[in-house]
Design an enzyme around this catalytic site. Sequence first.
Site, PDB file in Angstrom:
ATOM      1  N   GLY A  87       5.153   2.896 -10.150  1.00 24.18           N
ATOM      2  CA  GLY A  87       4.625   3.480  -8.943  1.00 24.18           C
ATOM      3  C   GLY A  87       5.222   4.861  -8.535  1.00 24.18           C
ATOM      4  O   GLY A  87       6.235   5.178  -8.779  1.00 24.18           O
ATOM      5  N   ARG A  95       2.254   2.389 -16.346  1.00 24.26           N
ATOM      6  CA  ARG A  95       3.094   1.213 -16.308  1.00 24.26           C
ATOM      7  C   ARG A  95       3.223   0.538 -17.594  1.00 24.26           C
ATOM      8  O   ARG A  95       3.546  -0.533 -17.798  1.00 24.26           O
ATOM      9  CB  ARG A  95       2.409   0.026 -15.282  1.00 24.26           C
ATOM     10  CG  ARG A  95       2.755   0.652 -13.819  1.00 24.26           C
ATOM     11  CD  ARG A  95       2.345  -0.662 -12.955  1.00 24.26           C
ATOM     12  NE  ARG A  95       2.679  -0.383 -11.516  1.00 24.26           N
ATOM     13  CZ  ARG A  95       3.703  -0.281 -10.659  1.00 24.26           C
ATOM     14  NH1 ARG A  95       4.864  -0.580 -11.306  1.00 24.26           N
ATOM     15  NH2 ARG A  95       3.730   0.028  -9.650  1.00 24.26           N
ATOM     16  N   ASP A 121      11.789  -2.404 -13.594  1.00 25.18           N
ATOM     17  CA  ASP A 121      11.223  -2.753 -15.175  1.00 25.18           C
ATOM     18  C   ASP A 121      11.163  -1.244 -16.204  1.00 25.18           C
ATOM     19  O   ASP A 121      11.496  -1.392 -17.109  1.00 25.18           O
ATOM     20  CB  ASP A 121       9.667  -2.702 -15.144  1.00 25.18           C
ATOM     21  CG  ASP A 121       9.544  -4.464 -14.469  1.00 25.18           C
ATOM     22  OD1 ASP A 121      10.400  -5.389 -14.725  1.00 25.18           O
ATOM     23  OD2 ASP A 121       8.506  -4.709 -13.560  1.00 25.18           O
ATOM     24  N   LYS A 133      14.477   5.016  -9.535  1.00 25.24           N
ATOM     25  CA  LYS A 133      13.213   5.565  -8.583  1.00 25.24           C
ATOM     26  C   LYS A 133      12.508   4.124  -8.360  1.00 25.24           C
ATOM     27  O   LYS A 133      12.295   3.013  -8.921  1.00 25.24           O
ATOM     28  CB  LYS A 133      12.169   6.060  -9.329  1.00 25.24           C
ATOM     29  CG  LYS A 133      10.603   6.393  -8.820  1.00 25.24           C
ATOM     30  CD  LYS A 133       9.614   5.640  -9.529  1.00 25.24           C
ATOM     31  CE  LYS A 133       9.549   4.413  -9.555  1.00 25.24           C
ATOM     32  NZ  LYS A 133       8.488   3.765 -10.262  1.00 25.24           N
ATOM     33  N   THR A 134      12.044   3.910  -6.965  1.00 26.36           N
ATOM     34  CA  THR A 134      11.140   3.104  -6.438  1.00 26.36           C
ATOM     35  C   THR A 134      11.260   2.953  -4.914  1.00 26.36           C
ATOM     36  O   THR A 134      12.305   2.837  -4.266  1.00 26.36           O
ATOM     37  CB  THR A 134      11.265   1.512  -6.914  1.00 26.36           C
ATOM     38  OG1 THR A 134      10.311   0.745  -6.176  1.00 26.36           O
ATOM     39  CG2 THR A 134      12.569   0.827  -6.644  1.00 26.36           C
ATOM     40  N   ASP A 147      10.525   0.506  -3.149  1.00 18.89           N
ATOM     41  CA  ASP A 147      10.830  -0.842  -2.948  1.00 18.89           C
ATOM     42  C   ASP A 147      12.263  -0.893  -2.413  1.00 18.89           C
ATOM     43  O   ASP A 147      12.682  -1.821  -1.637  1.00 18.89           O
ATOM     44  CB  ASP A 147      10.484  -1.662  -3.931  1.00 18.89           C
ATOM     45  CG  ASP A 147       8.863  -1.841  -4.281  1.00 18.89           C
ATOM     46  OD1 ASP A 147       8.169  -1.022  -3.260  1.00 18.89           O
ATOM     47  OD2 ASP A 147       8.643  -2.481  -4.968  1.00 18.89           O
TER      48      ASP A 147
HETATM   49  P1  FBP Z   1       7.544   0.567  -8.890  1.00 16.01           P
HETATM   50  O1  FBP Z   1       8.472  -0.988  -8.703  1.00 16.01           O
HETATM   51  O2  FBP Z   1       7.048   1.015  -9.843  1.00 16.01           O
HETATM   52  O3  FBP Z   1       8.239   1.566  -8.133  1.00 16.01           O
HETATM   53  O4  FBP Z   1       6.318   0.149  -7.883  1.00 16.01           O
HETATM   54  C1  FBP Z   1       6.344  -0.286  -6.576  1.00 16.01           C
HETATM   55  C2  FBP Z   1       5.200  -0.473  -6.089  1.00 16.01           C
HETATM   56  O5  FBP Z   1       4.763   0.648  -4.900  1.00 16.01           O
HETATM   57  C3  FBP Z   1       5.088  -1.653  -5.019  1.00 16.01           C
HETATM   58  O6  FBP Z   1       5.616  -1.602  -3.752  1.00 16.01           O
HETATM   59  C4  FBP Z   1       3.513  -2.310  -5.256  1.00 16.01           C
HETATM   60  O7  FBP Z   1       3.637  -3.669  -5.238  1.00 16.01           O
HETATM   61  C5  FBP Z   1       3.189  -1.552  -6.688  1.00 16.01           C
HETATM   62  O8  FBP Z   1       4.118  -0.504  -6.840  1.00 16.01           O
HETATM   63  C6  FBP Z   1       1.740  -1.357  -6.608  1.00 16.01           C
HETATM   64  O9  FBP Z   1       1.539  -0.995  -8.091  1.00 16.01           O
HETATM   65  P2  FBP Z   1       0.239  -0.152  -8.431  1.00 16.01           P
HETATM   66  O10 FBP Z   1       0.556   1.241  -8.168  1.00 16.01           O
HETATM   67  O11 FBP Z   1       0.184  -0.167  -9.936  1.00 16.01           O
HETATM   68  O12 FBP Z   1      -0.957  -0.438  -7.676  1.00 16.01           O
END
Ligand code: FBP
Length: 551
Positions: free
Chosen positions: A81, A145, A176, A202-203, A205
């Site tokens: 993400g 992803r 991941d 990175k994230t 979250d």
């Molecule tokens: P990452 O762990 O890859 O940084 O992504 C986190 C996130 O933003 C979460 O908060 C959310 O649940 C998810 O990505 C959403 O995924 P997508 O962008 O595939 O809809």
Amino acid sequence: MDISPLQQARYAYKPKLPRMLRNGVGSVAVIEGDATEAASDKEKIKALFPNTYGMKEVYFEEGESTAPKKKHVVGVILSGGQAPGGHNVIAGLYDALKEDNEESVLLGFKGGPSGLVDDNYITLTGDTIDKYRNTGGFDMIGSGRTKLEKEEQFKVVAEVAQKHGMDAIVIIGGDDSNTNAAVLAEYFKENDVPVQVIGCPKTIDGDLKNDDIEISFGFDTATKVYSELIGNIERDANSAKKYWHFIKLMGRSASHIALECALQTHPNVCLISEEVEAKQMGLTAIADYIAESVMARASLGFNFGVVIVPEGLIEFVPEVRKLIEEINETLAKRGDRFSKLPTWDEKLGFLTAALSVESMKVFNILPYDIQEELLMDRDPHGNVQVSKVETEKLLSNIVRNRLNQKRQEGKYSGKYNPMHHFFGYEGRAAFPSNFDADYCYSLGYTAFLLISYGYTGYLSSVRGLAKGVDEWKAGGMPITKMMDIERRGGEDKPVIKKALVDINGKPYKYFAEHREHWARETCYCSSGAVQYFGPPEIADRTTLTLSLENS
Ligand code: FBP
């Protein structure tokens, strides 16, 4: 994309490096610390990573560089993400690479890990990098992803790397994606492929954190954006005085985003998934907890309020977690058969036969939309796509039922008019705050230093972040140090340990000390927009989570 006046102004921002890195790549020496061990499941992780397990922690300091001087060809991917600051990681990496040797080359593989497998890349030039300095999003090279886990994929990546004469790959990603980095580093070592792999944390979250990773990049900016939006809703609620706003906030698993935003904005209720799990609160207990605030405020004449719901909550509610685990196991084994069933009734019949009686009971009380969402395809890492599960609506409904009961018992006579919001994607591609702009640039710069000193299977790490940038310390940590084993898609898999909210930690305790007051009274706090210019105590300040953790 067209360029706004703010973007133009942000191009001119010069990200700050820690003082120890400011004299250039030729003036950074390396120190090795202790050998590391995995977070848990040590023996299993050691067996899976025989070539990259137990490596030493690495610190940089001012001093003459002993790194061999050579031309590097480095590949970079953005993975998972979006998170504000990704472009600055690439800019920091590029600047360090070129500072070390003008002949060195940076290749940006497009669309995340699949770009590496498909050999889909662009050569990053100074002109390209300049267009993206201090901007949000991942649009410079895109993201994805795809999980790199199969031997065929590793072979192809090795061929691609060898074709381009690459000596290193930098993977900018979350837990991941950095697991991918560690697995790839191990494969290269095992097979004598002379390509190093370095990760960057990175994230938005905020769950990629431990003693060496104080915060993942993007968390600072995203929580500032969400806090601004929540503050606006709070002002609106306090003006109109007629709605209960249920706001789901992104954060796949941990509740760091919800907690930070609650510390910033003082909502009436903020659920913390980790507390829900620790207290084994079921859906009824959660509904009672929210209803208490609704009733207490109604008794004061306030028929409005704000409730923050972390995106990952649903998986921490004990009975729902059990249900999801059973669904995951079932779909992992017989997902093909399930997806071919033509009618909903047949699907229900299949589930009734496959799931335990208790889980089926929970499934049956969920609204149809949520039932469907729990059965949807998993993401490539086997996770439920929680951003699509409308937990905020589920909760507001069960709170309504609870309030209706109370009304019948003559214990509640207020008005309850819920509104629903989900803030997630709004915060992931914002212009990085000064903190994220500086932090990301430093992470990219440090990633190059790890490459130049020959390390592989390491995560770029910049610490001391609660202090000013001058004091920040750069180094590297073996990725295997952060790993444990988790059940995914019906199998045991090595994963980077997610850091959940510590309910004994200072940020949570501060929140817990204040929330009762916030639940009844109107203590809303508008943190305002992300500040890019102005006094450093406003424009450069980091999160309250980090400040409280270091207080
Ligand atoms: P990452 O762990 O890859 O940084 O992504 C986190 C996130 O933003 C979460 O908060 C959310 O649940 C998810 O990505 C959403 O995924 P997508 O962008 O595939 O809809």
